[in-house]
Scaffold this active site. Structure first.
Site, PDB file in Angstrom:
ATOM      1  CB  SER A  90      47.424  44.050  33.650  1.00 13.77           C
ATOM      2  OG  SER A  90      48.445  43.116  33.130  1.00 13.77           O
ATOM      3  CB  THR A 193      44.064  41.806  37.351  1.00 12.78           C
ATOM      4  OG1 THR A 193      44.166  41.335  36.208  1.00 12.78           O
ATOM      5  CG2 THR A 193      42.438  41.893  37.855  1.00 12.78           C
ATOM      6  CB  THR A 211      41.771  42.286  33.925  1.00 15.38           C
ATOM      7  OG1 THR A 211      43.046  42.046  33.645  1.00 15.38           O
ATOM      8  CG2 THR A 211      41.010  41.299  33.419  1.00 15.38           C
ATOM      9  NE  ARG A 221      42.433  33.759  29.522  1.00 15.39           N
ATOM     10  CZ  ARG A 221      42.654  34.474  30.833  1.00 15.39           C
ATOM     11  NH1 ARG A 221      42.491  35.937  30.700  1.00 15.39           N
ATOM     12  NH2 ARG A 221      43.254  34.103  31.994  1.00 15.39           N
ATOM     13  CB  THR A 244      45.720  39.652  40.628  1.00 14.54           C
ATOM     14  OG1 THR A 244      46.482  40.121  39.656  1.00 14.54           O
ATOM     15  CG2 THR A 244      46.615  39.608  42.083  1.00 14.54           C
ATOM     16  N   GLY A 245      46.095  37.120  38.895  1.00 21.95           N
ATOM     17  CA  GLY A 245      47.143  36.138  38.428  1.00 21.95           C
ATOM     18  C   GLY A 245      46.402  35.561  37.330  1.00 21.95           C
TER      19      GLY A 245
END
Ligand code: SD4
Length: 334
Positions: A90, A193, A211, A221, A244-245
Site C-alpha cells: 500500500s 498506508t 501511500t 482518485r 490510515t484506512g
C-alpha cells in the site's frame, strides 16, 4: 485516573455506541489522567507509526533522532523505508495499482514550523514523501499533483522508476479476472498506508504520511494521505496525528486536524483518537469493509491509537525500545 472521570468517559462512549446499535469492544483502552498535561517536557525522542511495517520505519527514524537529527529528517527517512519495500503493498514501490494498472502515489510531510508539502497522483517516483519535502522547501506551494508533480520531481533530480512489481501486477490481473469491481479493502494483508510521527531530542515534532492509496481505485482518485489536516496534522505546540484506512471518510471529517484540536482542548491522544472515530460514525454510513485507524502523540510524548474495526496496529519506539501494539476498536467486522 479518577474513577468518576473514567465512568463519565465510558458512559459517554457507551451511550454513543448504544445509540448507534454498535457491537463495540473497548479492549485495552487506556484513558488519560485528568491532570493532563502531566509532564512538562519530553526527555527522550518518541517515534510512532502505523501498522507492522512501521517497526522498520521507526528504526530508521530513531537512528536519525538518537544521533541528534531533526524530527523532520526522521519522519522522511522513516517512511522512505516503507516506500522502498516491495513487500508493503500500500506504499510506494510494490503498491497495488489503480483500476487502469498504474501505481499512483500520495504523500505529505509537515514540520515543527507549521510548514508542509504534499504530492498527489504522482507516478513513477520511489519516494513521494521526499518530493513532498522538496515542494515544501523549494516552491511557494503546498501540493503538486499528477504530471506537474512528476515534472517537478524529475527537475529536482528524482529518477523515474517502474513501481509495479510482479506481485502487484499479478494481484491486478486477478482483480481484473474477478470482475474488476472496486471495493475498499483497507486491511488488505494488513499492509497499509504509513503515517509516522516523531519527536526529536529538542522536543520538536514532525510527521509524514505516504501511500499508494486504495487498491484498484478510480484513476485520478486522491485520498486523505496527502491532505494536511486529513491524513496528517502536526502542531508543534500540541502534538500530531495521522490516519490510515478509507481516505474518503478521513477527508470528510478532517480526522488528523480534529485529533490535534481535541488534544489542544485537553484530551489525551488516546481519547482524541477515540473521539475522532466516534465522530465519523455520526455522519458516515459505516459499510462492512470500512476500516479507519488513527494514531496520535502529544508534545509530552504521550501517545494513543484507535480504530473503527479490529486488526489495526501501531509501532512505538520509545525509551530505546521498538514495539508493535494492538489498538482498541469501536466495532467488530460484520
Ligand atoms: C487512502 N488512506 O488512500 C489511504 C489508504 C490507506 O489503509 O490508508 N489504506 O485512502
Amino acid at each position: 485516573m479518577g474513577s468518576r472521570r473514567r465512568f463519565l468517559i465510558q458512559s459517554f462512549l457507551g451511550a454513543i455506541a448504544t445509540g448507534f446499535g454498535f457491537k463495540y469492544g473497548f479492549g485495552s483502552v487506556t484513558y488519560s489522567d485528568p491532570n493532563y498535561p502531566q509532564k512538562s517536557e519530553v526527555t527522550s525522542p518518541v517515534i510512532i507509526s502505523t501498522w507492522s511495517h512501521g517497526l522498520a520505519a521507526n528504526q530508521a527514524a530513531w537512528n536519525v533522532v538518537s544521533s541528534g537529527g531533526s524530527a523532520l529528517d526522521a519522519v522522511e527517512r522513516g517512511v522512505n523505508v516503507s516506500e522502498a519495500d516491495p513487500e508493503v503493498s500500500s506504499v510506494g514501490y510494490g503498491g497495488l495499482p489503480d483500476a487502469s494498472g498504474n501505481v499512483t502515489l500520495d504523500a505529505c510531510i509537515m514540520g515543527p514550523d507549521g510548514n508542509a508539502g504534499a504530492v498527489a497522483f504522482l507516478k513513477h517516483i520511489m519516494h513521494p514523501v521526499s518530493v513532498a519535502r522538496k515542494v515544501m522547501e523549494n516552491t511557494p506551494h503546498l501540493m503538486l499533483a499528477g504530471d506537474g508533480a512528476l515534472k517537478f520531481a524529475l527537475d529536482q533530480g528524482f529518477k523515474k522508476v517502474n513501481l509495479l512489481t510482479p506481485e502487484a501486477r499479478k494481484a491486478f490481473k486477478a482483480w481484473k479476472r474477478s470482475g474488476a469491481r472496486y471495493a475498499p479493502m483497507a486491511n488488505w494483508e494488513n499492509h497499509d498506508t504509513i503515517g509516522l510521527l516523531a519527536i526529536d531530542q529538542k522536543g520538536d515534532l514532525a510527521g509524514a504520511c505516504t501511500t499508494s492509496g486504495m487498491a484498484f481505485k478510480h484513476p485520478g482518485r486522491v485520498g486523505d494521505s496527502p491532505i494536511i489536516g486529513a491524513g496528517l496534522f502536526v502542531d508543534n505546540k500540541i502534538g500530531g496525528a495521522t490516519a490510515t484506512g478509507e481516505g474518503e471518510v478521513v477527508m470528510k471529517t478532517l480526522g488528523s486536524f480534529l485529533i490535534v484540536e481535541l488534544m489542544r482542548n485537553g484530551m489525551h491522544p488516546q481519547e482524541a483518537c477515540e473521539a475522532a472515530i466516534y465522530r465519523l460514525t455520526e455522519t458516515t454510513h459505516v459499510h462492512k469493509n470500512m476500516q479507519i485507524g488513527y494514531i496520535a502523540v502529544n508534545k509530552n510524548g504521550e501517545h494513543g491509537a484507535f480504530s473503527l474495526r479490529p486488526g489495526f496496529q501501531y509501532a512505538v519506539f520509545e525509551n530505546g525500545q521498538n514495539e508493535l501494539l494492538d489498538t482498541a476498536f469501536l466495532m467488530d467486522w460484520e
